[in-house]
Design an enzyme around this catalytic site. Structure first.
Site, PDB file in Angstrom:
ATOM      1  N   CYS A 345       0.962  -1.290  -0.051  1.00 34.65           N
ATOM      2  CA  CYS A 345      -0.001   0.153  -0.133  1.00 34.65           C
ATOM      3  C   CYS A 345       0.621   1.105   0.094  1.00 34.65           C
ATOM      4  O   CYS A 345       2.101   1.284   0.382  1.00 34.65           O
ATOM      5  CB  CYS A 345      -0.938   0.069   1.112  1.00 34.65           C
ATOM      6  SG  CYS A 345      -0.143  -0.040   2.892  1.00 34.65           S
ATOM      7  N   SER A 378       2.719  -2.583   4.194  1.00 29.38           N
ATOM      8  CA  SER A 378       2.969  -1.007   4.040  1.00 29.38           C
ATOM      9  C   SER A 378       4.175  -0.681   2.957  1.00 29.38           C
ATOM     10  O   SER A 378       5.154  -1.228   2.956  1.00 29.38           O
ATOM     11  CB  SER A 378       3.163  -0.361   5.517  1.00 29.38           C
ATOM     12  OG  SER A 378       4.485  -0.673   5.910  1.00 29.38           O
ATOM     13  N   ASP A 379       4.023   0.599   2.435  1.00 28.49           N
ATOM     14  CA  ASP A 379       5.200   1.072   1.909  1.00 28.49           C
ATOM     15  C   ASP A 379       6.152   1.545   3.079  1.00 28.49           C
ATOM     16  O   ASP A 379       5.587   1.545   4.321  1.00 28.49           O
ATOM     17  CB  ASP A 379       5.087   2.389   1.094  1.00 28.49           C
ATOM     18  CG  ASP A 379       6.417   2.673  -0.023  1.00 28.49           C
ATOM     19  OD1 ASP A 379       7.586   2.218   0.506  1.00 28.49           O
ATOM     20  OD2 ASP A 379       6.103   3.416  -0.873  1.00 28.49           O
ATOM     21  N   TRP A 380       7.482   1.965   3.135  1.00 28.02           N
ATOM     22  CA  TRP A 380       8.302   1.960   4.092  1.00 28.02           C
ATOM     23  C   TRP A 380       7.850   3.251   5.032  1.00 28.02           C
ATOM     24  O   TRP A 380       8.274   4.600   4.518  1.00 28.02           O
ATOM     25  CB  TRP A 380       9.756   2.178   3.419  1.00 28.02           C
ATOM     26  CG  TRP A 380      10.544   0.696   3.614  1.00 28.02           C
ATOM     27  CD1 TRP A 380      11.745   0.536   3.968  1.00 28.02           C
ATOM     28  CD2 TRP A 380       9.830  -0.553   2.963  1.00 28.02           C
ATOM     29  NE1 TRP A 380      11.964  -0.851   3.791  1.00 28.02           N
ATOM     30  CE2 TRP A 380      10.985  -1.384   3.151  1.00 28.02           C
ATOM     31  CE3 TRP A 380       8.800  -0.972   2.375  1.00 28.02           C
ATOM     32  CZ2 TRP A 380      10.896  -2.838   2.837  1.00 28.02           C
ATOM     33  CZ3 TRP A 380       8.564  -2.183   1.932  1.00 28.02           C
ATOM     34  CH2 TRP A 380       9.617  -3.154   2.168  1.00 28.02           C
ATOM     35  N   ALA A 382       4.796   3.704   5.865  1.00 29.03           N
ATOM     36  CA  ALA A 382       3.672   4.429   5.603  1.00 29.03           C
ATOM     37  C   ALA A 382       2.432   3.720   6.399  1.00 29.03           C
ATOM     38  O   ALA A 382       1.055   4.310   6.147  1.00 29.03           O
ATOM     39  CB  ALA A 382       3.315   3.740   4.179  1.00 29.03           C
TER      40      ALA A 382
END
Ligand code: BGC
Length: 893
Positions: A345, A378-380, A382
């Site tokens: 995401c 998650s994106d880093w 996020a």
């Protein structure tokens, strides 16, 4: 004005201070070991998970009793529950004084029941298509109908094993499966810890290489492989990338990236597959099938609407439901159909709710409607809250709230939330099951799956970097894709292919090596010499870099051609200088001047020449337009090669009478010089097609970069153009582009004849009622996996036609099928719905077959929430671009 983190209800909920330990595993256990909250609850209701995150929390008067404490962080917290009644009469329990990163807050506490989605999601495959293992996908087909692989049985088997593995795991152990160990606390950019027999994951970028590793291949970017319109090459690249990741011990390769190029200047567009959802979807589909066939888990990213870099963590992409379904979510549906193991995401908000906190997109669309069986990470950095787990987030990356913060939204917080009943233990089971199942699904449990043998954070650490060479002969694929992805935009007076020219001059720094080698900038964050990658996390280290100078000289040697050059972009003046060796003198007398220009962009965290990821403008970098103009002023056979991350405005020189040819060579990777030499000399007859429109003026594009916002402000980006991105907008508004989407010339010519379209019978009797319903013009009912249902995607109309090579050279033609919906559908005038890749020697004729599914003909009905056929007559065209239609027909519906 809206502010970050004050938006969604979920992100308002408590952030409980976690252990200060750098490892999430100890964070999880220490926080929970001192937690004394109420025991976890089982899922209370039988509703699907969309209700699990309903905004009206279920009664929770007994949710948390007494006090809960943790001293792991050194700042012990104690909470007393208080019950009050809302005006609607619902009793709500609050926990006062919950410490957070920003200070103590008082928040409503609630229970979020959860019922897992069914497994397998999809109905059994009754269509006669193969039930397949991800390691053995159906063969790729370039000019015939596509198989629809059925991965449901493979997922079901993997779920069985995963459930059995975690059946006696403690809450803490299951939480550890979901929580990264923290930034730079492992060998890869993302790492999860081992838990008993489960070894944990190494997650590593990028969509074009194994980032931060040595002895790996630097493949052409996504935009280039999409420009080949060649499924075989997409698949091969995916398989080779997957193999290299596996060889390095990576479990999850963080690609492909499939955002849509809504904005021409979007910084990361080059990582993706262009500005059309269908082409992006097919490119993602083949890439994922290829990657996973090598045994690595692919990761479809970034879900969703991450269309600009500026303010990427503070931009709300406001997208209507139909546009979301038909455009931005479509490539993710195709990824799910390719059996993708994971989805990432994105940083941005979607309609005012963070993407990684977004119940609608993660639970409802991805998991319910698409039937996605893998896990969402998650994106880093996020992840926005612990309760993101309720909204559908399964894994937090890299684990800590912010890099090196030493705390986590999952870890100890998730443990506590499960123990105190806020998050159902069934949901935690589901998270862990999905992650472990993905591991079984691509057979990473097999003995012999390589352990991580590189160190993303220190290449020179001999203790951790085995310097394993995984390159094999992948340079061949790189070279071929570089050539097949080059688009010939102009070719006059027989300028190309070069035919044993006596003398040539090569002009422009983009033809040459950068001053300090191919990896002079961290994450390629600079522009010096030939451009063969953009910048950011979507990159890798070049093992070597063949420049255009090298590629061309090697070829020139065979012909005995004299080669001259000038790589000083500011040193070519129209007036011949006094120095007889300067470029302006030389350019006057050569048979051809080959001019190389470029334009770069990348990810937000690196700023190159004031471009913070996104490009500031659509012009060539480093004085490029003048390099072309000044050369063309001197040489009447000026051939321009462009290495660009996206569209440029080429008006200053495109019509110059001395500019005889233009090759749009995209972003080609380590063999860039050989690839372009192959095209210029006709070793490869160009067949690439543009994957976006090249406009005459920046303002002709339907959407522009929003570069506003200050401080913590959330900026709104309203996708008011809806379905009308790129060529769809130019067509609808009758704006003449310079070069339209799908355009690209060849050194030979092709003739199209004999168009036919017929309906093909359904093979799926079990779904007759649904089919009849759809044929009646009614929306297909929404259910688990309903958008991926096989009856919706099986061939429904078969279109055939003949193509003949009418020129003198062997070549490849890429016929494109565009659908014209009836007016009632309110769709753009033409939408891409098929393409093929047809290799033909002179005079040869081949029959091409393309199929359209019911899904291909549908619109998303926002009221009935399903796919529906539009009322009226459907026509279609087949041709060489989004504007050059050679055959037209009506669909026999
Ligand atoms: C990027 C992702 C990438 C991640 C890990 C983020 O900044 O947006 O695409 O996979 O970093 O490097």
């Amino acid at each position: 004005m809206k502010y970050a983190k004050l938006l969604s209800l979920l992100s308002l909920l408590p952030v409980i201070s976690a252990a200060s330990s750098s490892s999430a595993s100890s964070a999880a256990s220490s926080a929970s070991s001192s937690a004394s909250g109420s025991s976890s609850t089982s899922a209370a209701s039988s509703t699907s998970s969309s209700s699990a995150t309903s905004s009206s929390p279920t009664s929770s008067a007994s949710a948390s009793s007494g006090s809960t404490s943790s001293s792991a962080s050194g700042s012990a917290w104690v909470s007393d529950s208080v019950t009050f009644t809302t005006i609607s009469g619902t009793p709500v329990t609050t926990v006062s004084l919950v410490p957070t990163e920003t200070g103590a807050i008082s928040v409503p506490f609630s229970k979020y029941p959860f019922t897992p989605f069914p497994t397998p999601t999809l109905a059994p495959n009754l269509l006669g298509y193969p039930s397949v293992d991800p390691l053995e996908p159906p063969p790729v087909r370039s000019d015939g109908p596509q198989d629809i692989p059925d991965f449901a049985p493979a997922w079901a088997a993997a779920y069985e094993k995963a459930k059995s593995m975690i059946s006696d795991f403690s809450v803490e152990e299951k939480v550890n499966i979901t929580t990264g160990v923290g930034w730079a606390k492992g060998l890869c950019v993302g790492n999860t810890p081992p838990v008993r027999d489960f070894p944990g994951f190494c997650l590593e970028d990028s969509p074009l290489s194994v980032r931060f590793a040595d002895f790996v291949t630097a493949f052409p970017a996504g935009i280039t492989v999409a420009s080949t319109w060649n499924r075989e090459l997409m698949r091969q690249r995916g398989a080779a990338l997957g193999k290299e990741h596996k060889g390095k011990g990576v479990n999850v390769a963080l690609g492909p990236m499939m955002n849509m190029g809504r904005i021409a200047a979007g910084g990361r567009n080059w990582e993706g597959f262009g500005a059309d959802p269908y082409l992006t979807g097919e490119s993602a589909y083949e890439t994922i099938l290829g990657m996973q066939s090598s045994g690595v888990q692919a990761c479809a990213k970034h879900f969703i609407d991450n269309e600009q870099e500026h303010f990427r963590t503070q931009v709300s992409s406001n997208v209507d439901d139909r546009t979301q379904h038909e455009l931005y979510a479509h490539p993710f549906l195709r990824s799910v159909m390719a059996g993708v193991a994971s989805v990432m995401c994105s940083y941005n908000l979607v309609n005012d709710s963070y993407a990684c906190n977004n119940d609608k997109m993660m639970n409802d669309v991805l998991k319910r409607e698409y039937g996605f069986q893998g896990y969402v990470m998650s994106d880093w950095q996020a992840t926005e809250s612990t309760l993101s787990a309720v909204a559908g987030l399964d894994m937090t990356m890299p684990g800590d709230v912010t890099f090196d913060s030493g705390d986590s939204y999952f870890g100890g917080n998730l443990t506590t939330f499960v123990h105190n009943g806020t998050i159902a233990s069934a949901r935690l089971d589901d998270m862990a099951t999905r992650i472990v199942a993905a591991w079984y699904y691509v057979h990473q449990d097999d003995e012999g799956y390589p352990a991580v043998n590189f160190n993303a954070f220190n290449n020179y650490d001999e203790a951790t970097n085995g310097h394993v060479n995984v390159q094999e002969d992948h340079y061949k694929i790189v070279r071929e894709i570089g050539a097949a992805g080059a688009v010939l935009l102009k070719n006059e007076r027989g300028a190309l292919p070069l035919n044993k020219p006596k003398r040539i001059v090569i002009v422009g720094e983009d033809a040459a090596p950068g001053l300090y080698g191919p990896n002079e900038f961290a994450d390629q964050g600079g522009d010096d010499g030939v451009l063969a990658m953009g910048w950011g996390s979507g990159t890798g280290n070049f093992p070597y870099l063949i420049t255009p100078l090298e590629g061309i000289q090697e070829r020139a040697r065979k012909d005995g051609t004299g080669v001259f050059w000038n790589f000083d972009n500011w040193g070519i003046t129209p007036e011949p200088g006094t120095n007889p060796n300067n470029a302006s003198q030389l350019a006057l007398v050569q048979d051809a001047a080959l001019v190389f220009i470029n334009a770069d962009s990348g990810e937000q965290y690196i700023n190159v020449d004031s471009n913070e990821g996104d490009r500031q403008n659509l012009t060539a970098w480093n004085n490029g337009d003048n390099v072309v103009l000044n050369t063309a002023a001197l040489n009447n056979n000026t051939i321009v090669v462009v290495h660009s991350v996206g569209p440029l405005i080429v008006e200053p020189w495109i019509d110059h009478p001395n500019v005889t040819a233009v090759v749009w060579a995209n972003i080609a990777g380590q063999e860039v010089g050989n690839s372009i030499a192959d095209v210029l000399y006709g070793e490869y007859n160009p067949s690439g097609k543009l994957v976006y429109t090249i406009a005459k003026r920046p303002e002709d594009y339907p959407a522009q970069l929003n570069d506003g916002g200050v401080g913590q402000e959330i900026i709104d980006v309203d996708y008011t153009e809806g379905l009308f991105i790129d060529y769809r907008h130019f067509d609808a508004k009758n704006i003449e582009p310079r070069f339209e989407f799908g355009f690209g010339l060849s050194y030979t010519s092709f003739k199209y004849t004999n168009l036919k379209a017929r309906k093909v019978g359904s093979t799926d009797d079990a779904e007759n009622a649904l089919i009849a319903n759809w044929e009646d013009g009614k929306a297909t009912p929404i259910a688990e996996g309903s958008s991926a249902a096989l009856w919706l995607h099986e061939p429904y109309i078969k279109v055939t036609f003949d193509i003949q090579n009418t020129g003198d050279l062997a070549g490849t033609e890429i016929p494109q099928l565009y659908l014209h919906y009836p007016a009632s559908a309110a769709e753009p005038p033409s939408v891409l719905r098929g393409f093929a890749n047809v290799k033909l020697v002179p005079n040869q004729l081949k029959k091409v077959e393309l199929t359209l599914s019911r899904y291909d003909l549908s619109v998303w009905d926002v009221v009935d929430q399903g796919w529906r056929k539009a009322e009226g007559v459907y026509t279609f065209s087949v041709g060489q671009s989004s504007r050059k239609f050679l055959l037209k027909g009506t669909l026999p519906l």
